[in-house]
Design an enzyme around this catalytic site. Structure first.
Site, PDB file in Angstrom:
ATOM      1  N   GLU A   1      37.799   5.758  24.058  1.00 21.07           N
ATOM      2  CA  GLU A   1      37.978   5.813  25.508  1.00 21.07           C
ATOM      3  C   GLU A   1      39.342   5.241  25.925  1.00 21.07           C
ATOM      4  O   GLU A   1      39.884   5.607  26.968  1.00 21.07           O
ATOM      5  CB  GLU A   1      36.853   5.032  26.208  1.00 21.07           C
ATOM      6  CG  GLU A   1      36.868   5.172  27.727  1.00 21.07           C
ATOM      7  CD  GLU A   1      35.775   4.358  28.425  1.00 21.07           C
ATOM      8  OE1 GLU A   1      34.861   3.863  27.746  1.00 21.07           O
ATOM      9  OE2 GLU A   1      35.829   4.244  29.663  1.00 21.07           O
TER      10      GLU A   1
ATOM     11  N   HIS B   1      29.637   8.157  37.669  1.00 17.49           N
ATOM     12  CA  HIS B   1      28.399   8.704  37.123  1.00 17.49           C
ATOM     13  C   HIS B   1      27.358   8.838  38.226  1.00 17.49           C
ATOM     14  O   HIS B   1      27.124   7.902  38.971  1.00 17.49           O
ATOM     15  CB  HIS B   1      27.886   7.781  36.018  1.00 17.49           C
ATOM     16  CG  HIS B   1      26.880   8.446  35.140  1.00 17.49           C
ATOM     17  ND1 HIS B   1      25.636   8.776  35.580  1.00 17.49           N
ATOM     18  CD2 HIS B   1      26.959   8.862  33.859  1.00 17.49           C
ATOM     19  CE1 HIS B   1      24.978   9.358  34.598  1.00 17.49           C
ATOM     20  NE2 HIS B   1      25.750   9.429  33.538  1.00 17.49           N
TER      21      HIS B   1
ATOM     22  N   ARG C   1      29.118  15.770  35.997  1.00 10.10           N
ATOM     23  CA  ARG C   1      28.943  14.497  36.693  1.00 10.10           C
ATOM     24  C   ARG C   1      29.750  14.394  37.974  1.00 10.10           C
ATOM     25  O   ARG C   1      29.259  13.879  38.977  1.00 10.10           O
ATOM     26  CB  ARG C   1      29.348  13.365  35.752  1.00 10.10           C
ATOM     27  CG  ARG C   1      28.397  13.238  34.596  1.00 10.10           C
ATOM     28  CD  ARG C   1      28.874  12.237  33.596  1.00 10.10           C
ATOM     29  NE  ARG C   1      27.853  12.060  32.576  1.00 10.10           N
ATOM     30  CZ  ARG C   1      27.984  11.280  31.522  1.00 10.10           C
ATOM     31  NH1 ARG C   1      29.100  10.608  31.353  1.00 10.10           N
ATOM     32  NH2 ARG C   1      27.020  11.160  30.645  1.00 10.10           N
TER      33      ARG C   1
ATOM     34  N   LEU D   1      30.664   9.781  23.043  1.00  8.44           N
ATOM     35  CA  LEU D   1      30.266   9.343  21.706  1.00  8.44           C
ATOM     36  C   LEU D   1      30.937  10.236  20.677  1.00  8.44           C
ATOM     37  O   LEU D   1      31.429   9.786  19.650  1.00  8.44           O
ATOM     38  CB  LEU D   1      28.745   9.415  21.566  1.00  8.44           C
ATOM     39  CG  LEU D   1      27.949   8.608  22.578  1.00  8.44           C
ATOM     40  CD1 LEU D   1      26.461   8.687  22.275  1.00  8.44           C
ATOM     41  CD2 LEU D   1      28.375   7.158  22.565  1.00  8.44           C
TER      42      LEU D   1
END
Lengths: 654, 218, 251
Positions: free
Chosen positions: A440, A274, A345, A456
């Protein structure tokens, strides 16, 4: 080789026939269901209470199944989904900016650098809208506009505003929504909750997952639990790197237990770094703190243009605000004019690393870039900026002791999310029958890189709207299976194996703490299996990990006893698995001779330094099969066919 | 019944009895002020509030309110002490925004109760009680003049008034809060009103005491 | 350029729920002021492990102030002397060189100590299970924009919903009351049309469960809100009282 081909034939993703947009509808129309009377007779274990686990446990219990839910924290509300800040994507098109299910699907496939399964991603985009409806109905206080309707913001990798958010605490609010639904079922007695329990093994009977072995973390007791099916939503394995944005207890042990029982571990090398985390500041550091990607909506990322300015900053002689506008290099805006600061990202992270490697880092370690809000404050006013990001600024100030309204924030990339995970088919079932993997922990939807605000979405899609359907297709055949005794030899054997492993660890009585070895593993991982990977580096990593494994199994020291609350023992059990995951990541990164998404092999890049895919050779999901302790795992391939989208080089420049 | 067996219910009892007692204090303080403005008027009020049926009903009601308020205070305190568990904190520190009074309502209550006893002996026992027993009560104005001419009485009463002031500054806003009449905007306003109200009542009482002490010196 | 301090720690050690606990004193030198409080405890534990002693047990997980797992009563304050943060966000720069820091577990009848500084906070889960939800099943719900909600209400609900369930309110309260926790959830859901439907039932059920679990009675001291790491407002308690009293009068 013959053996490998034999197994190869068995990799079947069970993707339904038909056009992309009709696959999920067709599946649901033709799948097998379990009638209400039979649901009562079926038990399901759900491990993990994050977005995926809690929503699955709640939904399954609402349908009438008996659910046993497990979490390692003191309460299901603590799962690390809670820390997601920015938001959740959905193809609602409330902003009338041209969004659609197809566009969300396309952005996600493209964002994942064409390494995800089309059918899964399309389904994800389809159910994304239901998630928002569901959460609002649960009382999730999403941000609203003055007209009373829902507000949206934009996120990296998309040209529409499709991200729903609740201040900087979207993950918290969504998780509390799922937690409240779960709590309702616990109150009704449909879910039996086991908190402070850690799964230590899966019990497989006649090829089907039939239960788990878990340790009561308070008493240290090892206990057996039966169920007709086991669902694991245990999150990612980012903590392999020791320093990551994951919670301290986040671990990959559940995944490794599945792997050792026959579930394939897919694409382990896809780890997301990230771009906007608070930089590392000392040896004592225990974790890295994420600053939401949403900050890139209004913040501008830069380093000094002049190397002498950067040097002065590293020496602490200059501050960000001392650098005049013309001497600032807004490198993302320079390199990617179309997306600017909102590139995905992986792209943003690599660009930051590139600048810092070139010597333009802005803090003492030289490993930081600026995220500057002075323009936003000028344009919108301090109050608007504070309303949007106030809690994030406050968090930054508490940690770094600098005021981001005056001095630009310093950020650096950090391990955040793992796209790889346990291989699952379209039904989210692993290669072990009756063993499902969601959120995940599985590998399914993000390919080689995950877009912001998609985790999410995926966790809740799996838990609320996918697994509760697909698991019935399996359980419909299990209605005649009675509840089994946990005294069966398979349970006894699994428990004994767990106990033996614990005794072995406790008996080492070496000299080093678990954390000190974990830190060493993390440094190796970051150095060689981090943002830029090379063949030589990865080979070094595999050799170093082997040394670390040896050191761990011969020199770790665990104080206390195993039949008591013992945090060091918990950590040791997890580290034992992290070491194996690290090895698997390095192996997978080594075989994948291309750059895609979060996986960047320095040998494979365009002249401008962008990732270079090798679609002809690597258009597959690598599925690692466990072959026994100390034996090299075998890699199988699930080919990825792109029927509905054309594979392109990702372009965020124009 | 929720007024006995729920924590919010018990608080409602505290707040309703407390608020009623505050209203009585307001009435009592206004009555006392008459003693400064017109001693004759004050005597008239005393006569009016003798052993008449309405005064007696009022007295009994008042006593009832006070008893319930005190009883509940004890019950709540015992329950709250238990809820803290067996072990106490080794180190405690105060929070800036927390009023001192709010944490010491029971102690303040004790002081006030003591004050009430003294006050009842000084006045009520010589007036209404005597009248109930069939004898002739003493003159109210005379009692005031005599009591407050003694410096120690003044001191006792001033301490008592101070305790009442602290008790009321928390009690008034807290009772509104307990009934649900509060929100983020009104919180500071209600606290301000509460302080003004408490100060007003206490000033009214104190002025009579000080006035007659000063008079006695002249 | 890194600043360090020397500190003395007085830490509550307790072997188990029924064991007798007591304070142990530890000296730590050269603690970086940039380290967080929990990182300082990590340093202490590393030191204890190297001395082959059992490390101090404390709850922690996300270490970014949102999971609500960390606790600790530090120098007389839940989550330490800084305001509006959790223990994991507390940094050593808030302490002076040579300072003695006393670390205790949450003390409340409803939060029994498990070991050392770790307490059992499942009582809060039980309160939520009693009614801290909207009774909707998955699927079959209206479109998210079907019911407009005034921004003011949504924002206020969000402020109440930011509670992390850490237990600092009950730990700070001299009465051991969990009112702020309960009020935050009741408020959040009462402010939203989705939750309004069963607001009365929820308020009664949650208060009843709170009382049953042995929490104390609220006396509006406000210590809870003062110590709340998420600055949940005291006025939520007024709303809970309102909801509860109205619900009872309707019965």
């Amino acid at each position: 080789m013959a053996k490998q081909e034999e197994i190869q034939a068995k990799i079947d993703a069970k993707i339904p026939e038909g056009p992309l947009a009709e696959k999920w509808t067709n599946y649901k129309a033709h799948q097998k269901l379990v009638n209400p009377a039979n649901k009562r007779r079926l038990d399901i274990i759900v491990v993990g209470t994050g977005l995926a686990g809690a929503s699955a446990a709640a939904s399954l219990a609402e349908m009438g199944f008996n659910v046993l839910s497990f979490c390692i924290q003191d309460s299901p509300r603590r799962a690390h989904s809670i820390a997601a800040q920015g938001g959740i994507n959905a193809a609602k098109n409330y902003q009338n900016d041209g969004d659609s299910v197809y566009r969300l699907f396309y952005d996600t496939i493209k964002g994942g650098d064409y390494r995800a399964r089309e059918a899964n991603v399309y389904r994800l985009a389809e159910v994304s809208n239901n998630i928002i409806d569901q959460c609002v109905a649960q009382g999730v206080p999403f941000a609203r506009e003055y007209g009373g309707l829902l507000d949206n913001r934009s996120f990296g990798g998309a040209q529409v505003s499709r991200t729903f958010y609740a201040k900087g605490q979207t993950g918290q609010q969504l998780l509390l929504g799922a937690y409240s639904a779960l709590s309702r079922q616990i109150g009704k007695g449909k879910v039996k909750m086991y908190s402070r329990y850690e799964m230590l093994d899966i019990v497989v009977i006649e090829g089907r997952a039939r239960g788990i072995i878990a340790r009561n973390l308070v008493t240290g007791r090892i206990e057996r639990f039966f169920a007709h099916a086991v669902v694991v939503g245990s999150g990612g394995y980012g903590n392999t790197f020791f320093l990551s944005t994951n919670a301290m207890a986040s671990n990959g042990s559940a995944a490794m237990q599945m792997y050792r029982k026959g579930a394939y571990f897919a694409n382990p090398c896809y780890a997301q770094i990230h771009p906007t985390c608070i930089p590392v500041h000392g040896d004592f550091q225990s974790k890295l703190t994420l600053m939401s990607e949403s900050l890139r909506n209004d913040g501008r990322i830069w380093v000094p243009k002049k190397i002498e300015d950067a040097k002065a900053m590293q020496a602490g002689k200059l501050k960000g605000r001392d650098i005049p506008e013309e001497d600032r290099d807004y490198y993302l805006e320079r390199r990617y004019p179309a997306f600017g600061n909102l590139v995905p990202r992986d792209v943003a992270s690599r660009a930051a690393k590139e600048r810092c490697d070139a010597g333009f880092g802005v803090n003492a370690t030289g490993l930081a870039v600026f995220l500057d809000f002075s323009d936003a404050i000028k344009r919108l006013g301090k109050d608007v900026v504070a309303a949007k990001y106030g809690n994030l600024f406050q968090m930054y100030e508490k940690i770094v002791d600098e005021n981001p309204y005056e001095d630009p924030m310093m950020i650096f990339p950090a391990i955040h999310y793992t796209m790889g995970g346990i291989w699952v088919d379209y039904e989210l079932q692993t290669s072990v029958q009756g063993l499902f993997c969601i959120g995940e922990a599985n590998f399914s939807d993000h390919g080689a890189n995950r877009l912001g605000a998609s985790a999410l979405m995926q966790g809740l899609a799996d838990g609320y709207f996918v697994l509760p359907y697909t698991i019935q297709n399996y359980l419909a055949d299990q209605i005649s299976v009675p509840r089994m005794s946990t005294d069966l030899p398979e349970f006894v054997e699994a428990e004994n194996a767990v106990k033996a492993k614990i005794e072995k660890l406790m008996a080492i009585q070496g000299k080093r703490s678990v954390d000190s070895i974990h830190r060493e593993l993390g440094l190796t991982m970051w150095e060689y299996v981090g943002m830029g990977r090379t063949k030589a580096g990865l080979e070094t990593a595999i050799a170093k990990i082997a040394e670390i494994r040896k050191e761990f199994w011969s020199n770790v020291f665990i104080p206390g006893t195993e039949d008591d609350l013992n945090v060091e023992l918990e950590k040791a059990l997890r580290l034992a698995d992290f070491i194996e995951i690290g090895d698997l990541m390095a192996r997978d990164a080594l075989q994948r001779e291309e750059s895609c998404g979060g996986h960047f092999r320095e040998e494979y890049q365009t002249p401008e330094g962008e990732a270079l895919r090798q679609d002809d050779k690597f258009s597959f999901a690598s599925c690692w099969k466990y072959m026994g302790e100390g034996v090299e795992p075998v890699m199988l391939k699930e080919p990825l066919d792109y029927e509905f989208t054309e594979r392109k080089t990702r372009n965020y420049k124009n | 019944m929720w007024l006995f067996n729920s924590s919010v219910g018990r608080k409602v009892v505290m707040c309703v009895t407390g608020a009623s007692l505050v209203l009585f204090l307001l009435f009592h303080a206004s009555m006392n002020l008459v003693a400064i403005i017109s001693p004759e008027g004050y005597d008239m009020i005393c006569e009016f509030l003798g052993a008449n049926w309405y005064a007696l009903v009022g007295t009994v009601g008042l006593a009832g309110l006070a008893v319930i308020h005190i009883l509940y205070a004890f019950i709540l305190s015992v329950q709250n002490y238990r809820a803290r568990g067996n072990a106490r904190y080794e180190v405690t520190d105060r929070q800036e925004s927390v009023e001192w009074a709010s944490k010491n309502m029971l102690v303040l209550g004790f002081i006030i109760l003591g004050g009430i006893c003294v006050h009842l002996i000084h006045f009520w026992a010589k007036m209404q009680l005597v009248e109930i027993l069939g004898a002739i009560p003493e003159n109210g104005m005379e009692l005031i003049r005599y009591t407050f001419s003694q410096w120690y009485n003044l001191a006792i009463y001033l301490v008592w008034f101070a305790a009442i002031w602290f008790h009321l500054t928390h009690g008034i806003w807290s009772s509104m809060h307990t009934l649900g009449w509060n929100n983020n905007i009104w919180m500071p306003r209600i606290k301000c009103i509460s302080n003004i109200f408490a100060t007003l009542i206490v000033l009214m009482f104190a002025s009579v005491a000080i006035y007659y002490f000063v008079i006695s010196l002249i | 350029m890194e600043k360090t301090i020397n500190i003395t720690l007085k830490v509550w050690r307790q072997a188990g729920p029924k064991a007798k606990g007591g304070f142990e004193t530890y000296k730590l030198d050269n603690i970086s002021t940039d380290s967080s409080f929990l990182e300082m405890l990590d340093v202490l534990n590393e030191k204890l492990i190297n001395e082959r002693k059992e490390p101090v047990v404390f709850d922690h997980d996300c270490r970014e102030g949102i999971c609500g797992m960390c606790s600790l009563y530090i120098n007389g304050h839940p989550h330490g002397p800084d305001s509006a943060i959790t223990t994991c966000q507390l940094h050593m720069r808030k302490f002076k060189d040579g300072e003695t820091i006393t670390v205790e577990p949450w003390r409340s009848n409803a939060f029994p100590v498990i070991k050392d500084l770790m307490v059992d906070r499942r009582a809060y889960d039980k309160i939520i299970q009693a009614g801290g939800f909207v009774s909707v099943n998955t699927g079959g719900v209206p479109d998210a924009n079907a019911i407009p909600i005034p921004k003011k209400d949504a924002d206020e609900a969000m402020d109440a919903a930011s509670c992390i369930g850490c237990g600092a309110c009950a730990a700070a309260c001299k009465n051991g009351s969990a009112m702020l926790f309960v009020a935050a959830k009741v408020s959040q859901l009462a402010l939203l049309p989705q939750g309004k439907v069963e607001a009365a039932r929820r308020a009664k059920a949650m208060v009843a469960k709170m009382d049953e679990l042995g929490f104390g009675n609220c006396t509006n001291t406000g210590a809870c809100a003062a110590e709340c790491p998420k600055s949940v407002s005291l006025s939520n308690i007024a709303r809970l009282n309102r909801e509860f009293i109205c619900a009872k009068f309707k019965d």
